[in-house]
Design a protein around this motif. Structure first.
Motif, PDB file in Angstrom:
ATOM      1  N   PHE A  41       0.825  -1.210   0.000  1.00 53.41           N
ATOM      2  CA  PHE A  41       0.000   0.000   0.000  1.00 53.41           C
ATOM      3  C   PHE A  41       0.862   1.264   0.000  1.00 53.41           C
ATOM      4  CE2 PHE A  41      -2.459   3.375   1.971  1.00 53.41           C
ATOM      5  CZ  PHE A  41      -3.649   3.303   1.274  1.00 53.41           C
ATOM      6  N   ALA A  42       1.847   1.331   0.884  1.00 56.39           N
ATOM      7  CA  ALA A  42       2.688   2.529   0.987  1.00 56.39           C
ATOM      8  C   ALA A  42       3.467   2.771  -0.306  1.00 56.39           C
ATOM      9  CB  ALA A  42       3.646   2.407   2.169  1.00 56.39           C
ATOM     10  N   GLU A  43       3.878   1.716  -0.981  1.00 52.78           N
ATOM     11  CA  GLU A  43       4.590   1.862  -2.254  1.00 52.78           C
ATOM     12  C   GLU A  43       3.665   2.449  -3.314  1.00 52.78           C
ATOM     13  OE1 GLU A  43       7.809  -1.764  -2.108  1.00 52.78           O
ATOM     14  OE2 GLU A  43       5.716  -2.265  -2.542  1.00 52.78           O
ATOM     15  N   LEU A  44       2.420   1.962  -3.344  1.00 52.24           N
ATOM     16  CA  LEU A  44       1.447   2.514  -4.279  1.00 52.24           C
ATOM     17  C   LEU A  44       1.210   3.992  -3.988  1.00 52.24           C
ATOM     18  CD1 LEU A  44      -1.233  -0.310  -4.552  1.00 52.24           C
ATOM     19  CD2 LEU A  44       0.080   0.672  -6.432  1.00 52.24           C
ATOM     20  N   ARG A  45       1.066   4.314  -2.735  1.00 53.51           N
ATOM     21  CA  ARG A  45       0.783   5.703  -2.351  1.00 53.51           C
ATOM     22  C   ARG A  45       1.933   6.622  -2.746  1.00 53.51           C
ATOM     23  NH1 ARG A  45      -1.274   8.348   2.929  1.00 53.51           N
ATOM     24  NH2 ARG A  45      -2.001  10.279   2.001  1.00 53.51           N
ATOM     25  N   LEU A  56      -7.295   5.912  -2.241  1.00 58.52           N
ATOM     26  CA  LEU A  56      -6.551   4.734  -2.663  1.00 58.52           C
ATOM     27  C   LEU A  56      -7.203   3.468  -2.115  1.00 58.52           C
ATOM     28  CD1 LEU A  56      -4.205   3.525  -4.203  1.00 58.52           C
ATOM     29  CD2 LEU A  56      -2.744   3.965  -2.204  1.00 58.52           C
ATOM     30  N   ILE A  57      -7.584   3.489  -0.854  1.00 55.04           N
ATOM     31  CA  ILE A  57      -8.273   2.338  -0.251  1.00 55.04           C
ATOM     32  C   ILE A  57      -9.570   2.042  -1.004  1.00 55.04           C
ATOM     33  CG2 ILE A  57      -9.559   1.561   1.790  1.00 55.04           C
ATOM     34  CD1 ILE A  57      -7.418   3.072   3.479  1.00 55.04           C
ATOM     35  N   GLN A  58     -10.364   3.084  -1.267  1.00 52.43           N
ATOM     36  CA  GLN A  58     -11.651   2.907  -1.962  1.00 52.43           C
ATOM     37  C   GLN A  58     -11.448   2.323  -3.353  1.00 52.43           C
ATOM     38  OE1 GLN A  58     -14.203   6.403  -2.080  1.00 52.43           O
ATOM     39  NE2 GLN A  58     -14.995   5.770  -4.064  1.00 52.43           N
ATOM     40  N   HIS A  59     -10.512   2.873  -4.103  1.00 55.77           N
ATOM     41  CA  HIS A  59     -10.278   2.382  -5.463  1.00 55.77           C
ATOM     42  C   HIS A  59      -9.734   0.958  -5.459  1.00 55.77           C
ATOM     43  CE1 HIS A  59     -11.598   5.848  -7.494  1.00 55.77           C
ATOM     44  NE2 HIS A  59     -10.478   6.549  -7.501  1.00 55.77           N
ATOM     45  N   LEU A  60      -8.820   0.648  -4.555  1.00 57.39           N
ATOM     46  CA  LEU A  60      -8.290  -0.716  -4.491  1.00 57.39           C
ATOM     47  C   LEU A  60      -9.395  -1.715  -4.160  1.00 57.39           C
ATOM     48  CD1 LEU A  60      -4.862  -0.101  -2.748  1.00 57.39           C
ATOM     49  CD2 LEU A  60      -5.207  -0.999  -5.068  1.00 57.39           C
ATOM     50  N   ARG A  61     -10.290  -1.361  -3.241  1.00 60.32           N
ATOM     51  CA  ARG A  61     -11.415  -2.251  -2.909  1.00 60.32           C
ATOM     52  C   ARG A  61     -12.311  -2.480  -4.117  1.00 60.32           C
ATOM     53  NH1 ARG A  61     -12.904   0.270   2.969  1.00 60.32           N
ATOM     54  NH2 ARG A  61     -11.313  -0.871   4.140  1.00 60.32           N
ATOM     55  N   GLU A  62     -12.646  -1.398  -4.839  1.00 60.77           N
ATOM     56  CA  GLU A  62     -13.498  -1.527  -6.022  1.00 60.77           C
ATOM     57  C   GLU A  62     -12.808  -2.349  -7.111  1.00 60.77           C
ATOM     58  OE1 GLU A  62     -14.555   2.449  -7.215  1.00 60.77           O
ATOM     59  OE2 GLU A  62     -15.768   2.780  -5.415  1.00 60.77           O
ATOM     60  N   MET A  63     -11.512  -2.124  -7.291  1.00 56.16           N
ATOM     61  CA  MET A  63     -10.773  -2.853  -8.319  1.00 56.16           C
ATOM     62  C   MET A  63     -10.638  -4.329  -7.960  1.00 56.16           C
ATOM     63  SD  MET A  63      -7.981   0.099  -9.139  1.00 56.16           S
ATOM     64  CE  MET A  63      -7.175  -0.691 -10.539  1.00 56.16           C
ATOM     65  N   GLU A  64     -10.539  -4.629  -6.674  1.00 58.55           N
ATOM     66  CA  GLU A  64     -10.527  -6.027  -6.236  1.00 58.55           C
ATOM     67  C   GLU A  64     -11.897  -6.653  -6.505  1.00 58.55           C
ATOM     68  OE1 GLU A  64      -9.456  -8.746  -2.324  1.00 58.55           O
ATOM     69  OE2 GLU A  64      -9.768  -6.601  -2.059  1.00 58.55           O
ATOM     70  N   GLU A  65     -12.955  -5.928  -6.184  1.00 52.77           N
ATOM     71  CA  GLU A  65     -14.322  -6.398  -6.424  1.00 52.77           C
ATOM     72  C   GLU A  65     -14.575  -6.642  -7.914  1.00 52.77           C
ATOM     73  OE1 GLU A  65     -18.600  -4.226  -6.232  1.00 52.77           O
ATOM     74  OE2 GLU A  65     -17.417  -4.111  -4.388  1.00 52.77           O
ATOM     75  N   GLU A  82      -0.125  -7.146   0.037  1.00 51.85           N
ATOM     76  CA  GLU A  82       0.423  -6.804  -1.266  1.00 51.85           C
ATOM     77  C   GLU A  82      -0.684  -6.810  -2.310  1.00 51.85           C
ATOM     78  OE1 GLU A  82       4.999  -8.411  -1.017  1.00 51.85           O
ATOM     79  OE2 GLU A  82       3.502  -9.719  -1.930  1.00 51.85           O
ATOM     80  N   TYR A  83      -0.529  -5.936  -3.290  1.00 52.57           N
ATOM     81  CA  TYR A  83      -1.496  -5.814  -4.386  1.00 52.57           C
ATOM     82  C   TYR A  83      -0.792  -6.143  -5.697  1.00 52.57           C
ATOM     83  CZ  TYR A  83      -4.265  -3.387  -0.916  1.00 52.57           C
ATOM     84  OH  TYR A  83      -4.971  -3.076   0.215  1.00 52.57           O
ATOM     85  N   SER A  84      -1.503  -6.860  -6.555  1.00 52.02           N
ATOM     86  CA  SER A  84      -0.975  -7.193  -7.875  1.00 52.02           C
ATOM     87  C   SER A  84      -2.137  -7.224  -8.861  1.00 52.02           C
ATOM     88  CB  SER A  84      -0.259  -8.543  -7.851  1.00 52.02           C
ATOM     89  OG  SER A  84      -1.153  -9.563  -7.440  1.00 52.02           O
ATOM     90  N   LEU A  85      -1.796  -7.189 -10.143  1.00 50.36           N
ATOM     91  CA  LEU A  85      -2.826  -7.261 -11.176  1.00 50.36           C
ATOM     92  C   LEU A  85      -3.257  -8.699 -11.400  1.00 50.36           C
ATOM     93  CD1 LEU A  85      -1.522  -4.842 -13.958  1.00 50.36           C
ATOM     94  CD2 LEU A  85      -3.324  -4.431 -12.282  1.00 50.36           C
ATOM     95  N   THR A  86      -4.533  -8.889 -11.618  1.00 47.73           N
ATOM     96  CA  THR A  86      -5.050 -10.182 -12.063  1.00 47.73           C
ATOM     97  C   THR A  86      -4.882 -10.245 -13.577  1.00 47.73           C
ATOM     98  OG1 THR A  86      -7.262  -9.326 -12.448  1.00 47.73           O
ATOM     99  CG2 THR A  86      -6.793 -10.180 -10.215  1.00 47.73           C
TER     100      THR A  86
END
Length: 123
Positions: A41-45, A56-65, A82-86
């Motif tokens: 998260f901190a790296e993305l920010r 950032l939290i809101q968008h990451l949640r929506e993108m995960e959904e 950690e976050y990654s692209l599907t």
């Protein structure tokens, strides 16, 4: 996780695509994850100057959904996420690449300034 359809039914394919990329930060999050790979998260920010923690939290949640981003939680102390692209996120990013090229040409043509982004080595 299966992608959701928050706003369907859709008028056309562009309508469906805009549903998942609407918002200033979503395409930039896609680019950041595609360009640098898995990020915390901190790296993305740090890589997205100007984004608020809340957005950032809101968008990451929506993108995960929507099935674009994978969120991996490591059960350790301190907690690590950690976050990654599907695969779906990678394909959307590929579709956005031509739009990015168009935007780069617009920057060149208009003489607009580009924001200086911290280098990946600073992460």
């Amino acid at each position: 996780m299966a992608p959701s359809a928050r706003n369907g039914p859709y008028f056309c394919g562009i309508d469906a695509a805009m549903d998942v990329v609407t918002g200033k930060w979503k395409p930039l999050i896609l680019w950041e994850l595609d360009h640098y790979g898995t990020r915390r998260f901190a790296e993305l920010r740090r890589g997205l100057p100007g984004v608020s923690e809340k957005m950032l939290i809101q968008h990451l949640r929506e993108m995960e959904e929507d099935g674009l981003v994978h969120r991996e939680v490591y059960r350790q102390m301190p907690p690590k996420v950690e976050y990654s692209l599907t695969e779906h996120g990678v394909s959307l990013n590929a579709a956005l690449a031509s739009l990015g090229r168009w935007g780069t040409e617009r920057i060149r043509r208009t003489g607009a300034e580009k924001v200086k982004v911290p280098s990946a080595s600073a992460s």
